[in-house]
Design a protein around this motif. Structure first.
Motif, mmCIF file in Angstrom:
data_model
loop_
_atom_site.group_PDB
_atom_site.id
_atom_site.type_symbol
_atom_site.label_atom_id
_atom_site.label_comp_id
_atom_site.label_asym_id
_atom_site.label_seq_id
_atom_site.Cartn_x
_atom_site.Cartn_y
_atom_site.Cartn_z
ATOM 1 N N PRO A 1 0.720 -1.184 -0.065
ATOM 2 C CA PRO A 1 0.124 -0.102 -0.045
ATOM 3 C C PRO A 1 0.884 1.156 -0.145
ATOM 4 O O PRO A 1 1.998 1.031 0.457
ATOM 5 N N SER A 2 0.479 2.258 -0.560
ATOM 6 C CA SER A 2 0.928 3.607 -0.599
ATOM 7 C C SER A 2 0.878 4.149 0.776
ATOM 8 O O SER A 2 0.284 3.678 1.904
ATOM 9 N N ARG A 3 1.726 5.186 0.967
ATOM 10 C CA ARG A 3 1.820 6.049 2.254
ATOM 11 C C ARG A 3 0.578 6.227 2.893
ATOM 12 O O ARG A 3 0.239 6.366 3.967
ATOM 13 N N LYS A 4 -0.241 6.736 1.740
ATOM 14 C CA LYS A 4 -1.493 7.447 1.959
ATOM 15 C C LYS A 4 -2.322 6.321 2.673
ATOM 16 O O LYS A 4 -3.214 6.667 3.772
ATOM 17 N N GLU A 5 -2.183 5.300 2.009
ATOM 18 C CA GLU A 5 -3.333 4.249 2.495
ATOM 19 C C GLU A 5 -2.625 3.671 3.707
ATOM 20 O O GLU A 5 -3.528 3.163 4.576
ATOM 21 N N SER A 6 -1.341 3.610 3.836
ATOM 22 C CA SER A 6 -0.855 3.173 5.268
ATOM 23 C C SER A 6 -1.461 4.026 6.321
ATOM 24 O O SER A 6 -1.772 3.577 7.265
ATOM 25 N N ARG A 7 -1.352 5.496 6.261
ATOM 26 C CA ARG A 7 -1.942 6.322 7.127
ATOM 27 C C ARG A 7 -3.310 5.984 7.381
ATOM 28 O O ARG A 7 -3.771 6.045 8.538
ATOM 29 N N SER A 8 -4.245 5.792 6.236
ATOM 30 C CA SER A 8 -5.486 5.526 6.428
ATOM 31 C C SER A 8 -5.816 4.402 7.436
ATOM 32 O O SER A 8 -6.592 4.346 8.187
ATOM 33 N N GLY A 9 -4.857 3.423 7.033
ATOM 34 C CA GLY A 9 -5.073 1.839 7.778
ATOM 35 C C GLY A 9 -5.000 2.431 9.578
ATOM 36 O O GLY A 9 -5.581 1.731 10.333
ATOM 37 N N ASN A 10 -3.742 3.079 9.535
ATOM 38 C CA ASN A 10 -3.442 3.513 11.085
ATOM 39 C C ASN A 10 -4.641 4.323 11.671
ATOM 40 O O ASN A 10 -4.908 3.867 12.813
ATOM 41 N N VAL B 1 8.984 7.148 12.420
ATOM 42 C CA VAL B 1 9.580 6.670 11.254
ATOM 43 C C VAL B 1 10.823 7.596 10.635
ATOM 44 O O VAL B 1 10.474 8.865 10.707
ATOM 45 N N ASP B 2 11.767 6.937 10.754
ATOM 46 C CA ASP B 2 13.103 7.814 10.342
ATOM 47 C C ASP B 2 13.493 7.225 8.895
ATOM 48 O O ASP B 2 14.195 6.460 8.681
ATOM 49 N N GLU B 3 13.115 8.064 7.911
ATOM 50 C CA GLU B 3 13.266 7.875 6.287
ATOM 51 C C GLU B 3 14.919 8.139 6.079
ATOM 52 O O GLU B 3 15.460 7.996 4.916
ATOM 53 N N ASP B 4 15.426 9.062 6.842
ATOM 54 C CA ASP B 4 16.733 9.957 6.497
ATOM 55 C C ASP B 4 18.005 9.069 7.006
ATOM 56 O O ASP B 4 19.057 9.534 6.800
ATOM 57 N N ALA B 5 17.782 8.017 7.914
ATOM 58 C CA ALA B 5 18.846 7.135 8.689
ATOM 59 C C ALA B 5 19.508 6.258 7.206
ATOM 60 O O ALA B 5 18.856 6.140 5.996
ATOM 61 N N ALA B 6 20.754 6.130 7.665
ATOM 62 C CA ALA B 6 21.476 5.171 6.689
ATOM 63 C C ALA B 6 20.614 4.231 5.930
ATOM 64 O O ALA B 6 20.595 3.854 4.563
ATOM 65 N N THR B 7 19.835 3.447 7.193
ATOM 66 C CA THR B 7 19.111 2.371 6.760
ATOM 67 C C THR B 7 17.723 2.862 7.141
ATOM 68 O O THR B 7 17.503 2.920 8.258
ATOM 69 N N PRO B 8 16.636 3.095 6.324
ATOM 70 C CA PRO B 8 15.332 3.670 6.946
ATOM 71 C C PRO B 8 14.848 2.677 7.888
ATOM 72 O O PRO B 8 15.056 1.492 8.118
ATOM 73 N N TYR C 1 4.001 -1.407 6.121
ATOM 74 C CA TYR C 1 5.121 -0.538 6.068
ATOM 75 C C TYR C 1 4.905 0.988 6.044
ATOM 76 O O TYR C 1 4.298 1.329 4.928
ATOM 77 N N PRO C 2 5.198 1.857 7.198
ATOM 78 C CA PRO C 2 5.002 3.113 6.795
ATOM 79 C C PRO C 2 5.984 3.624 5.659
ATOM 80 O O PRO C 2 5.653 4.614 4.915
ATOM 81 N N ILE C 3 7.096 3.043 5.547
ATOM 82 C CA ILE C 3 7.910 3.407 4.301
ATOM 83 C C ILE C 3 8.063 2.617 3.253
ATOM 84 O O ILE C 3 7.852 1.359 3.417
ATOM 85 N N ASP C 4 7.531 3.174 2.300
ATOM 86 C CA ASP C 4 7.318 2.268 0.787
ATOM 87 C C ASP C 4 8.294 1.201 0.480
ATOM 88 O O ASP C 4 9.612 1.536 0.231
#
Length: 307
Positions: A89-98, A197-204, A286-289
């Motif tokens: 699911p896209s991030r938008k769908e993930s947020r909807s699920g949450n 959710v940390d997308e900027d880390a070396a490994t998300p 997954y909050p990160i795609d």
């Protein structure tokens, strides 16, 4: 200078052996040697090249993102490997699920409030309205009759008042106890929520919290090939490994791992796009795609139930 030679030169400058790097990264020595020799043919898949280089560089204290950018022309493209990706699911769908998940709590509170109002109305009727109506009826009957019969003694009146007070107190105590038991049962239900959710880390990195759960059970459904390890962390150090740390395929699916030994459990997933993850039977979206960031880490903060 090639990226592999740079890593090897930095390792030697720091006086580290390949075995020490392997111990830190949990990457097999033959893959580390292949990285130093820029020999991508020995890798389990092209998408592991960037993942292994990131891990190697982080151990040496190098900027892995800048290193990968400077040598991107040397690295193989992941598009030349064909995988049957699981639709994510896209991030938008993930947020909807949450949002849908967390919307359950207000509904529960409304239900408890309605029960409380109904109990309040019933209690008011039994203790105030009904006694008042009964008293009016008795008064009216006395006025219409020819005689007014008074209590024989003051002692009988006191006994009746005592009995009524005891009955009302028992009913109120029973109702209050039942209401408290219902609320305690509802608050002890297991709950899974996304903390950070940390997308900027070396490994998300995604951090989730599991509360009021007696155990921590992970289920992986794998549709393809992925590197995977599950480790217990304490004070920043690895204190326990759950399951084998290796490359898994669809032949290993479904994979169930009991990880109740640590309150902080780290999942390192090499190819999240082919992995469906359930935590205590509840699927984690997954909050990160996972199609954009195939290599992801997940931290699970487990708070066991008090019972």
């Amino acid at each position: 200078m090639e990226i592999g030679k740079r890593l090897r030169e930095e390792r030697l400058n720091q006086g580290l052996s390949l075995e020490e790097v392997k111990s830190e990264t949990k990457i097999q020595t033959r893959y580390l040697t292949a990285v130093e020799e820029n020999d991508w043919s020995k890798m389990p898949g092209n998408f592991y090249v960037r993942a292994f280089i990131r891990e190697y560089a982080e151990v040496l204290g190098m900027d892995s993102a800048m290193l990968l950018e400077e040598h991107k022309n040397e690295l193989p493209q992941t598009s030349d490997v064909s995988y049957d990706y699981v639709s994510t699911p896209s991030r938008k769908e993930s947020r909807s699920g949450n949002i849908a998940f967390f919307s359950f709590l207000p509904k529960l509170l409304v239900f408890v409030l309605v029960i409380g109002i109904i109990f309040g109305i019933w209690y008011s009727y039994v203790n105030f309205v009904h006694p008042a109506l009964t008293e009016d009826d008795e008064t009216s009957g006395n006025e219409e009759g020819s005689e007014i019969i008074a209590p024989d003694t003051e002692e009988e009146s006191n006994e009746e008042s005592s009995e009524e007070g005891t009955t009302d107190g028992d009913e109120e105590s029973e109702q209050s106890g039942d209401n408290n038991e219902e609320q305690n049962e509802e608050t002890k239900q297991p709950s899974l929520s996304v903390e950070e959710v940390d997308e900027d880390a070396a490994t998300p990195l995604t951090t989730v919290r599991l509360t009021n759960a007696e155990s921590l059970e992970l289920e992986f459904k794998i549709d393809g090939e992925t590197y995977l390890w599950v480790r217990g962390i304490e004070d920043g150090q690895v204190v326990e490994s759950f399951g084998d740390e290796r490359v898994y395929t669809s032949d290993d699916s479904p994979l169930t791992i009991e990880a109740s030994g640590s309150n902080l459990v780290e999942l390192n997933i090499g190819n999240a796009s082919v992995v469906n993850l359930k935590i205590n039977g509840e699927e984690l979206e997954y909050p990160i795609d996972a199609n954009e960031e195939v290599h992801q880490k997940i931290h699970i903060l487990w708070e066991p139930s008090e019972s």
